[in-house]
Design a protein around this motif. Structure first.
Motif, PDB file in Angstrom:
ATOM      1  N   TRP A   1       0.865  -1.178   0.000  1.00 46.01           N
ATOM      2  CA  TRP A   1       0.000   0.000   0.000  1.00 46.01           C
ATOM      3  C   TRP A   1       0.897   1.222   0.000  1.00 46.01           C
ATOM      4  O   TRP A   1       2.097   1.099   0.262  1.00 46.01           O
ATOM      5  N   SER A   2       0.303   2.398  -0.223  1.00 51.11           N
ATOM      6  CA  SER A   2       1.135   3.603  -0.141  1.00 51.11           C
ATOM      7  C   SER A   2       1.350   3.982   1.327  1.00 51.11           C
ATOM      8  O   SER A   2       0.675   3.468   2.220  1.00 51.11           O
TER       9      SER A   2
ATOM     10  N   LYS B   1      -4.179   4.654   1.669  1.00 51.49           N
ATOM     11  CA  LYS B   1      -5.410   5.423   1.397  1.00 51.49           C
ATOM     12  C   LYS B   1      -6.569   4.891   2.247  1.00 51.49           C
ATOM     13  O   LYS B   1      -7.396   5.644   2.732  1.00 51.49           O
ATOM     14  N   LYS B   2      -6.612   3.558   2.402  1.00 51.17           N
ATOM     15  CA  LYS B   2      -7.675   2.968   3.237  1.00 51.17           C
ATOM     16  C   LYS B   2      -7.031   2.035   4.260  1.00 51.17           C
ATOM     17  O   LYS B   2      -6.772   2.409   5.382  1.00 51.17           O
TER      18      LYS B   2
ATOM     19  N   ASP C   1       3.488   7.060  -4.906  1.00 48.63           N
ATOM     20  CA  ASP C   1       2.314   7.874  -4.598  1.00 48.63           C
ATOM     21  C   ASP C   1       2.182   8.148  -3.085  1.00 48.63           C
ATOM     22  O   ASP C   1       1.127   8.560  -2.612  1.00 48.63           O
TER      23      ASP C   1
ATOM     24  N   ASP D   1     -13.470   4.147   3.842  1.00 46.56           N
ATOM     25  CA  ASP D   1     -12.322   5.061   3.864  1.00 46.56           C
ATOM     26  C   ASP D   1     -12.100   5.572   5.297  1.00 46.56           C
ATOM     27  O   ASP D   1     -12.943   5.405   6.181  1.00 46.56           O
TER      28      ASP D   1
END
Ligand SMILES: O=P(O)(O)OC[C@H]1O[C@@H](O)[C@@H](O)[C@@H](O)[C@@H]1O
Length: 450
Positions: free
Chosen positions: A11-12, A16-17, A46, A229
């Protein structure tokens, strides 16, 4: 202190979630930067950070199935280790694979063991036990076969969780939907206690979901909210009557558990793994041993003060506390591993040494400068490889660029300073009857060594 922070690329950073490891890496990195520590974050391109970001993987592989995991894992990890000399410590959050590079560099490697997915990977951790430093994220998660430098429990960004004293009447399940996390058990607790259950999280095991969870979803009593989210997560947490965490395994740490308590929401959890280190039984929730006990605990929830839940997290699970703990770990490692070739201005490497001469490569970091100094037994010849420097020779100053060279005779007062934005690298040939590092008379020094 210069830290290389190696995040996963699933994941980044921050995610994000979902992405608990990346989320902790992000909180730690930003916390260290706020304290003025020089951090380079190795993460997906990102990612967002106030540290220096170094990225080769364009996007998280969990979000882009065109990314070949093995290829990018190799590229990502090798970047850190190829730049190892630029850092005082490499902090690995990428599981066991980076350990296999640790024997090839001199920079100490500390690994936070976020989770051991299978006992089969333990052989890698065991092999590097004496070479690297391990941090466990709870006392419960220590493995008897390994040595640890510390336990550092995670911290969360408490202020971002809305404290709510007047909850709604639903129970909450918030995690990935997997057997380990006890979704089915949470449904049973809700049914036994006649409460509404809202389930949120991504489906980590489709077969389990279809068999054990989906048949119970009626969107009246048992509701599935989907892969939500962060904002919706915070809302669900602060309005919940309680969080159900009926785990079926020895969980290393439960970030969601701490986030719930920060929102004022008590937690009913199975008494295993790290749960007793997170929840104060009877004060911030209940530790239970069965579905029946959990259903009984639901009836006792009014005895828990939601303010106490929040206070307990403020005291024990803040980002500041986590950052303090990691700085202590870094300082301990730094002292243990201090080497002569690491200097406040950068580092050097001896390339060759023979009677009468010595060849070194020196790297001066941006804004770094060696002391104003002279030698009584050696002359030096510098050849600039990269970067931009300012050389002082007695009273004159000369700007130097790649390809330039400088001669420093015995006894001449000299200094070199990095005046560019990138590392200043040069090769030095010293000649003389004595070439030891102690033949330096420091006349002036920015780092207080004169
Ligand atoms: O005294 P500091 O600032 O650490 O500088 C030490 C360096 O100085 C340079 O002039 C050379 O003599 C190097 O071989 C040496 O490593």
């Amino acid at each position: 202190m210069r830290i290389a922070m190696l995040s996963p690329i699933a994941w980044s950073t921050p995610p994000k979630k979902y992405g608990p490891w990346e989320s902790i890496v992000s909180l730690l990195t930003e916390g260290l930067v706020k304290r003025g520590i020089d951090v380079t974050l190795f993460a997906t391109a990102d990612s967002h950070t106030a540290a220096k970001l170094h990225a080769v993987c364009p996007r998280p592989y969990e979000e882009d199935k065109d990314i070949i995991i093995k290829v990018y894992e190799g590229l990502h990890i090798s970047e850190v280790f190829e730049r190892a000399k630029e850092f005082d410590i490499i902090h690995n959050h990428f599981d066991y694979l980076p350990l296999t590079y640790s024997g090839l560099v001199d920079t100490p490697v500390v690994t936070t063991i976020h989770g051991i997915s299978s006992r089969k990977i333990l052989s890698v951790y065991k092999k590097y036990n004496n070479r690297t430093f391990y941090v466990s994220i709870s006392d419960a998660y220590r493995c008897r076969d390994l040595d640890y430098i510390a336990t550092v429990r995670h911290g969360i960004d408490i202020e971002s969780f809305h404290f709510n004293e007047k909850p709604q009447d639903y129970l909450l399940f918030l995690s990935r939907l997997h057997k380990d996390k006890g979704v089915r058990e949470a449904i049973e607790v809700a049914k036994k206690s006649g409460r509404k259950l809202r389930i949120a999280g991504f489906i980590a095991d489709q077969t389990y979901f279809e068999k054990e969870v989906q048949p119970f979803i009626d969107n009246k009593q048992i509701i599935y909210e989907g892969h939500i989210d962060p904002e919706f997560k915070k809302e669900l947490l602060s309005n919940a009557y309680a969080l159900l965490h009926m785990i079926n395994y020895e969980e290393a740490f439960g970030i969601g558990v701490v986030e719930a308590m920060a929102s004022g929401t008590p937690v009913i959890a199975m008494n295993r793994g790290s749960m007793p280190e997170l929840i104060r039984d009877g004060e911030t929730g209940f530790l239970v041993n069965s579905i029946e006990e959990a259903a009984k605990a639901v009836q006792k929830l009014d005895s828990i003060s939601r303010k106490t839940c929040r206070k307990s997290v403020e005291k024990r699970f803040s980002v500041d506390r986590m950052v303090d703990d990691y700085i202590k770990v870094y300082e301990t490692i730094f002292k243990k591993c201090k080497r002569e070739d690491e200097r406040p201005w950068g580092f050097y490497e001896v390339l060759r040494q023979r009677p009468g001469y010595k060849v070194k490569s020196l790297t001066i970091l941006p804004q770094g400068e060696i002391s104003l100094q002279r030698h009584f037994h050696r002359s030096e010849h510098w050849y600039i490889i990269s970067g931009e420097g300012l050389v002082t020779k007695n009273t004159s100053q000369i700007r130097v660029l790649p390809g330039d060279s400088v001669d420093i005779p015995v006894n001449e007062v000299h200094r070199i300073k990095n005046i560019g934005g990138q590392n200043l690298v040069f090769i030095e040939i010293s000649q003389g009857d004595y070439l030891g590092e102690d033949d330096i008379e420091r006349l002036e020094d920015k780092y207080g060594r004169a």
